[in-house]
Structures are given as C-alpha cells and as structure tokens.
Motif scaffolding. Structure first.
Motif, PDB file in Angstrom:
ATOM      1  N   TYR A  33       0.639  -0.797   0.074  1.00  9.63           N
ATOM      2  CA  TYR A  33       0.168  -0.361  -0.215  1.00  9.63           C
ATOM      3  C   TYR A  33       0.787   1.470  -0.601  1.00  9.63           C
ATOM      4  O   TYR A  33       1.879   1.390   1.041  1.00  9.63           O
ATOM      5  N   GLU A  34       1.351   2.167  -0.998  1.00 11.86           N
ATOM      6  CA  GLU A  34       1.274   3.359  -0.867  1.00 11.86           C
ATOM      7  C   GLU A  34       3.092   2.913  -1.429  1.00 11.86           C
ATOM      8  O   GLU A  34       3.532   4.413  -0.994  1.00 11.86           O
ATOM      9  N   ALA A  71      -3.067  -0.998  -3.290  1.00  5.30           N
ATOM     10  CA  ALA A  71      -3.399   0.372  -3.212  1.00  5.30           C
ATOM     11  C   ALA A  71      -2.206   1.649  -3.411  1.00  5.30           C
ATOM     12  O   ALA A  71      -1.928   1.664  -2.664  1.00  5.30           O
ATOM     13  N   LYS A  72      -3.020   2.877  -4.181  1.00 10.46           N
ATOM     14  CA  LYS A  72      -2.267   3.938  -4.388  1.00 10.46           C
ATOM     15  C   LYS A  72      -0.520   3.860  -4.508  1.00 10.46           C
ATOM     16  O   LYS A  72       0.093   4.603  -4.137  1.00 10.46           O
ATOM     17  N   SER A  73      -0.019   2.676  -4.483  1.00 12.99           N
ATOM     18  CA  SER A  73       1.530   1.980  -5.249  1.00 12.99           C
ATOM     19  C   SER A  73       1.830   3.211  -6.300  1.00 12.99           C
ATOM     20  O   SER A  73       1.027   2.991  -7.095  1.00 12.99           O
ATOM     21  N   LYS A  74       2.788   3.788  -6.584  1.00 14.03           N
ATOM     22  CA  LYS A  74       3.624   4.405  -7.474  1.00 14.03           C
ATOM     23  C   LYS A  74       3.780   3.422  -8.362  1.00 14.03           C
ATOM     24  O   LYS A  74       4.630   3.321  -8.139  1.00 14.03           O
ATOM     25  N   SER A  83      -7.307   0.425  -7.867  1.00 11.91           N
ATOM     26  CA  SER A  83      -6.570   0.792  -6.711  1.00 11.91           C
ATOM     27  C   SER A  83      -5.300   1.633  -6.884  1.00 11.91           C
ATOM     28  O   SER A  83      -5.372   2.372  -6.185  1.00 11.91           O
ATOM     29  N   PHE A  84      -4.524   1.638  -8.262  1.00 10.78           N
ATOM     30  CA  PHE A  84      -3.468   2.248  -7.853  1.00 10.78           C
ATOM     31  C   PHE A  84      -3.631   3.276  -9.771  1.00 10.78           C
ATOM     32  O   PHE A  84      -4.179   1.939 -10.600  1.00 10.78           O
ATOM     33  N   GLU A  85      -2.806   3.968 -10.095  1.00 11.49           N
ATOM     34  CA  GLU A  85      -2.231   3.970 -11.240  1.00 11.49           C
ATOM     35  C   GLU A  85      -1.493   3.307 -12.299  1.00 11.49           C
ATOM     36  O   GLU A  85      -0.662   3.411 -11.978  1.00 11.49           O
TER      37      GLU A  85
END
Length: 106
Positions: free
Chosen positions: A40-41, A60-63, A81-83
């Motif tokens: 996460y992140e 989720a929300k990872s770059k 949940s992520f780009e």
C-alpha cells in the motif's frame, strides 16, 4: 514526524510482508515473490518488476509509473486501486487489467 526508510530487495520470497509506503524506486526486483504482500502506497517507480509474483498483493495507491510488469503474475490484483499510466505490460497483464474493470476477454 514521519520516518522515511529506503531498502533494497534482492531476490527472495517477500510473501505476506508489510511493505507499506516503502521506497523501492529504480530497483531490479525481477523474480521476487510478493504473494499477498501489502505494498500500500509503496513507491516502485521505474523499477524492473518482470516475472514477479504479485498474486493477491495489495498495490492500492502504489506508484508504478515507468515500471516493467512483463511476465509478472498479477492474479487477484485490484487494478482500479492504483495508476497504471506509463507501466509496461504484456498480454497476460492486459487481460487481468481488463477483467478487473469488468470486461469479458475471449
């Protein structure tokens, strides 16, 4: 005060680990197993993730901008949940991506 920790991973099995908010930028993480790991992140920008096992991992929300996912197992990953912009994928990841958005792929 937020503690900032940078680590380098080389090979191994990191399944079920808590790697929340870790900075793993520009690393060669090929063939590492992240089965159900919590990323996460996490910042994985420009990392080589080829042939990793991300089965049911929390991204989720990872770059992931500029990463290479070709050959990685992404089963059970929530692509919503992520780009994924700028991420390299092969056909297998593209199919999992489309299915996570409800597409029926033949």
């Amino acid at each position: 005060m937020k503690l900032k920790i940078d680590i380098t991973l080389t090979n191994g099995d990191w399944s079920y680990t808590n790697l929340r908010q870790m900075r793993l930028v520009k690393q060669d993480l090929r063939n590492i197993r992240f089965f159900e790991a919590d990323l996460y992140e996490a910042n994985l920008e420009k990392s080589d993730l080829r042939d990793c096992d991300f089965t049911r991992a929390n991204l989720a929300k990872s770059k992931l901008q500029g990463t290479d996912l070709r050959g990685a197992n992404m089963d059970g990953v929530d692509f919503k949940s992520f780009e994924v912009k700028g991420t390299r994928m092969d056909t297998a990841q593209a199919v999992v991506f489309l299915r996570s958005y409800g597409a029926k792929v033949d």
